[in-house]
Design a protein around this motif. Structure first.
Motif, PDB file in Angstrom:
ATOM      1  N   ARG A  67       0.818  -1.225   0.000  1.00  0.00           N
ATOM      2  CA  ARG A  67       0.000   0.000   0.000  1.00  0.00           C
ATOM      3  C   ARG A  67       0.848   1.270   0.000  1.00  0.00           C
ATOM      4  O   ARG A  67       0.421   2.306  -0.507  1.00  0.00           O
ATOM      5  CB  ARG A  67      -0.944   0.011   1.199  1.00  0.00           C
ATOM      6  N   ALA A  92       1.526   1.766  -6.278  1.00  0.00           N
ATOM      7  CA  ALA A  92       0.351   1.013  -5.857  1.00  0.00           C
ATOM      8  C   ALA A  92      -0.925   1.459  -6.565  1.00  0.00           C
ATOM      9  O   ALA A  92      -1.822   0.637  -6.784  1.00  0.00           O
ATOM     10  CB  ALA A  92       0.174   1.128  -4.346  1.00  0.00           C
ATOM     11  N   ASN A  93      -1.036   2.726  -6.908  1.00  0.00           N
ATOM     12  CA  ASN A  93      -2.276   3.231  -7.501  1.00  0.00           C
ATOM     13  C   ASN A  93      -2.208   3.358  -9.017  1.00  0.00           C
ATOM     14  O   ASN A  93      -3.087   3.987  -9.624  1.00  0.00           O
ATOM     15  CB  ASN A  93      -2.627   4.590  -6.876  1.00  0.00           C
ATOM     16  N   SER A 136      -1.994  -3.873  -4.021  1.00  0.00           N
ATOM     17  CA  SER A 136      -2.533  -3.657  -5.363  1.00  0.00           C
ATOM     18  C   SER A 136      -1.901  -4.635  -6.331  1.00  0.00           C
ATOM     19  O   SER A 136      -0.711  -4.959  -6.211  1.00  0.00           O
ATOM     20  CB  SER A 136      -2.245  -2.223  -5.838  1.00  0.00           C
ATOM     21  N   ARG A 137      -2.690  -5.123  -7.280  1.00  0.00           N
ATOM     22  CA  ARG A 137      -2.191  -5.964  -8.362  1.00  0.00           C
ATOM     23  C   ARG A 137      -2.127  -5.078  -9.600  1.00  0.00           C
ATOM     24  O   ARG A 137      -3.155  -4.677 -10.136  1.00  0.00           O
ATOM     25  CB  ARG A 137      -3.117  -7.161  -8.568  1.00  0.00           C
ATOM     26  N   VAL A 138      -0.892  -4.797 -10.046  1.00  0.00           N
ATOM     27  CA  VAL A 138      -0.689  -3.827 -11.127  1.00  0.00           C
ATOM     28  C   VAL A 138      -0.099  -4.527 -12.350  1.00  0.00           C
ATOM     29  O   VAL A 138       0.969  -5.156 -12.253  1.00  0.00           O
ATOM     30  CB  VAL A 138       0.255  -2.682 -10.682  1.00  0.00           C
TER      31      VAL A 138
END
Length: 304
Positions: free
Chosen positions: A169, A174-175, A252-254
């Protein structure tokens, strides 16, 4: 040399002493000692160090061969029973953890339906551990991460799956909706060690991109790598099936732009004949993957 002598030596290897081996074989210690002494005289080497109570290096070699002989005899018996009748016997299958999570329940159900007298024994481990066990004959088949660099092993591709960034996170990535490999290389990561198939894939992409990866830690185990990211230790790159769709958390899965997928294959010993039960399980496994694989996020079955 006879089978009783080999069985006695294997029992000593498995149980650690002549007396324990005798109990396992439902005989007396003097019989075990006599069998091993006869085998040593015939081979002209010492197989058991009596002072230390363990096998010699020569004993280790003979035990490895003896286990193969025992396994071949078991397969011979199972094959004979399967002729003109339904297939029966054991099939030992190794499976990497990320694939085992979704494949094994489907495989066991399908094998039981098609071949109710076949007993499937599953060993879950990483590719690094499964390959030596396959070479030694302890398992019949192995679902592994490709490529496998061993002349004793042949493998066929089962499916391909995407590699993704599993970002903690607090990661600056992450975003993101997508990340390039060059951006990825600017941040420390939990990576598999050199010599593993997944590290080979990552280093190949790093070389192609002209970057150097920064390992925060090296872990030979994809599920543990993912768990470390789940717990907030450090981001990592894992196959998409390492992250179950139902799992929620502060990660997060990026997707990684332009990253080649990893290949998962079915491996077997090149010079060994599969038993009828192992052949039956291999056939069912291919059928299950063809039917269920595309339902897994990021998994693709290559055209043959």
């Amino acid at each position: 040399m006879d089978l009783r002598q080999l069985a006695a030596l294997v029992a000593v290897a498995d149980h650690g002493s002549f007396s324990a081996a005798a109990r396992a074989l439902y005989t007396v210690q003097s019989n075990v000692s006599a069998h091993i002494a006869h085998l040593e005289r015939e081979l002209g080497v010492t197989l058991v160090d009596r002072a230390k109570g363990r096998l010699t290096s020569e004993g280790d070699v003979v035990v490895a061969r003896a286990r193969r002989v025992q396994r071949e005899l078991e397969d011979l018996s199972a094959d004979a029973r399967s002729m003109g009748d339904e297939v029966s016997g054991e099939a030992r299958v190794g499976v990497i953890g990320t694939t085992a999570r979704w494949l094994v329940p489907q495989l066991l159900t399908a094998v039981h339906a098609a071949h109710p007298r076949v007993q499937v024994i599953i060993l879950e481990a990483n590719t690094t551990s499964l390959v030596p066990q396959l070479v030694a004959g302890r398992i019949d088949l192995a679902v592994v991460n490709l490529p496998v660099d061993d002349p004793e092993i042949e493998a066929t591709v089962l499916f391909e799956e995407e590699l993704v960034l599993l970002a903690t996170r607090d990661s600056p990535l992450a975003n993101r909706d997508e990340v390039s490999f060059a951006e990825l290389a600017r941040h420390p990561l939990v990576l598999p060690p050199h010599g593993t198939a997944l590290r080979h894939d990552l280093e190949a992409e790093a070389h192609r991109t002209g970057v150097v990866l920064q390992p925060m830690a090296e872990i030979d185990g994809v599920r543990l790598m993912a768990s470390l990211a789940f717990d907030g230790y450090c981001s990592t790159v894992v196959p998409t099936t390492a992250v179950p769709g139902w799992l929620k958390g502060e990660f997060s899965r990026v997707p990684i732009a332009g990253m080649a997928p990893r290949q998962v294959g079915l491996a077997r010993r090149r010079r060994a004949m599969l038993s009828a039960s192992a052949r039956a399980v291999a056939e069912v496994l291919h059928t299950v993957i063809a039917a269920k694989g595309p339902r897994q996020k990021g998994v693709r079955i290559p055209a043959l």
